[in-house]
Enzyme design. Structure first.
Site, short mmCIF file in Angstrom:
data_model
loop_
_atom_site.label_atom_id
_atom_site.label_comp_id
_atom_site.label_asym_id
_atom_site.label_seq_id
_atom_site.Cartn_x
_atom_site.Cartn_y
_atom_site.Cartn_z
N ASP A 1 7.06 -50.95 -48.86
CA ASP A 1 6.80 -49.50 -49.63
C ASP A 1 5.52 -48.93 -49.26
O ASP A 1 5.27 -48.08 -49.81
CB ASP A 1 7.06 -49.77 -51.13
N SER A 2 4.70 -49.68 -48.42
CA SER A 2 3.72 -49.21 -47.76
C SER A 2 3.94 -47.84 -47.21
O SER A 2 2.96 -46.83 -46.75
CB SER A 2 3.10 -50.11 -46.66
N ASP B 1 12.00 -53.16 -48.76
CA ASP B 1 11.16 -53.58 -49.99
C ASP B 1 12.00 -52.80 -51.14
O ASP B 1 12.41 -51.77 -51.22
CB ASP B 1 9.97 -52.80 -49.64
N LYS C 1 12.91 -57.55 -50.12
CA LYS C 1 11.56 -58.31 -50.73
C LYS C 1 11.23 -57.76 -51.78
O LYS C 1 11.23 -56.47 -52.08
CB LYS C 1 10.56 -57.91 -49.40
N GLU D 1 7.88 -58.13 -54.85
CA GLU D 1 6.67 -58.87 -55.15
C GLU D 1 6.91 -59.31 -56.69
O GLU D 1 7.44 -58.73 -57.50
CB GLU D 1 5.59 -57.59 -55.17
N GLU E 1 0.81 -62.38 -48.69
CA GLU E 1 -0.19 -61.08 -48.35
C GLU E 1 -1.56 -61.56 -49.18
O GLU E 1 -1.74 -61.95 -50.22
CB GLU E 1 0.33 -59.87 -48.88
O1 KIV Z 1 4.95 -52.71 -47.74
C1 KIV Z 1 4.79 -53.28 -46.99
O2 KIV Z 1 4.69 -52.71 -45.82
C2 KIV Z 1 4.66 -54.87 -47.29
C3 KIV Z 1 3.77 -55.33 -46.06
C4 KIV Z 1 2.33 -54.67 -45.79
C5 KIV Z 1 3.65 -56.67 -45.88
O3 KIV Z 1 4.80 -55.13 -48.03
#
Ligand code: KIV
EC number: 2.1.2.11
Length: 272
Positions: free
Chosen positions: A49-50, A88, A117, A119, A186
């Site tokens: 989500d970056s 994500d 993934k 969080e 992270e």
């Molecule tokens: O969103 C993302 O790209 C991430 C990485 C920075 C690990 O979670």
């Protein structure tokens, strides 16, 4: 007889078997051109989500949606053949209820991701368990969790005191017990990341964590010099792609302005 050699995509069980044998090399990717270039070199590509910050110039990741990420996942899947693809789960797509988490995780798998993934600390371990029991492989992201920026009061490294480190350690163990196939660590104190890596039987992927993690992930734009500004301390620039693009675009603009591009070679219906 076909001479086409089929390239098999790395699976999550294969990545899990890397633990203690081979480091997992991973980067983020959001688009087809980058994904094509990354695919041969990497074990795992994360559609993080970056993207919200790197690709859309948003101040944080919070407003990104499942459908937005799923569209990027589909583009990356279509342009790769080898790397394992991880999607994500964006903020607000899995914290509301177990059913909500499954519905949105299923969209990521429908888009072609092998797993998701998410969080969250130990409180989110039931979500990991619920998804895994329903066929969704989960990597749990602990330590610095950008979706918790408002709770943390900024993007700050985690686990710096003994008490804080113990909390992150317990978060990691809770997700392992819940069935996570891996842990993304992270922005954590180095000793904590090493301790988690040694304590769990699943791979740890570090970003600003420890060289002792079972693998590493970085944001592709950071390693290529495309982030526009400085890069975080935990990242390293491995190339200057911005300089190459700058030169190419300058050459193009000059050619258009001085009339050297296009020539008749670039036109249709011209008799030679
Ligand atoms: O969103 C993302 O790209 C991430 C990485 C920075 C690990 O979670």
């Amino acid at each position: 007889m076909s001479i086409h050699t089929e390239v098999k995509r790395l699976t999550i069980p294969q990545l899990m078997a890397y633990k203690g044998q081979k480091k997992i090399a991973s980067l983020t990717s959001y688009s087809a051109p980058f994904a094509r270039l990354l695919d041969t070199h990497l074990d795992m590509i994360l559609i993080g989500d970056s993207t919200a910050m790197v690709g859309y110039a948003l101040p944080d990741t919070l407003s990104f949606t499942t459908d937005q990420i799923a569209a990027h996942v589909a583009a990356v899947v279509r342009s790769t053949r080898r790397a394992c693809i991880l999607a994500d789960m964006p903020f607000g797509s899995y914290q509301g209820s177990l059913e909500q988490a499954f519905t949105n995780a299923a969209k990521m798998l429908s888009a072609g991701a092998a797993g998701v993934k998410l969080e969250g600390g130990a409180a989110l371990a039931p979500v990991t368990q619920y998804l895994v029991e329903r066929g969704v492989p989960v990597m749990a992201h602990v330590g610095l969790m950008p979706q918790y920026v408002n709770v943390m009061g900024g993007f700050k490294a985690q686990g710096m005191s003994e008490e804080a480190a113990e909390r992150v350690f317990q978060d990691a163990l809770a997700h392992e017990r819940a069935g996570a196939f891996g842990l993304l660590l992270e922005g954590t104190a180095e000793g904590l990341a090493r301790r988690i890596t040694e304590a769990v039987s699943i791979p740890t992927i570090g970003i600003g964590a420890s060289p002792h993690c079972d693998g590493q992930v970085l944001v592709t734009e950071d390693i290529l010099g495309l982030s526009g500004g400085g890069i975080p301390r935990f990242a390293k620039q491995f190339g200057d792609v911005a300089a190459v693009i700058d030169q190419a675009v300058a050459d193009y603009a000059r050619s258009v302005r001085d009339g050297s591009f296009p020539t008749l070679d670039h036109c249709f219906g011209v008799k030679k």
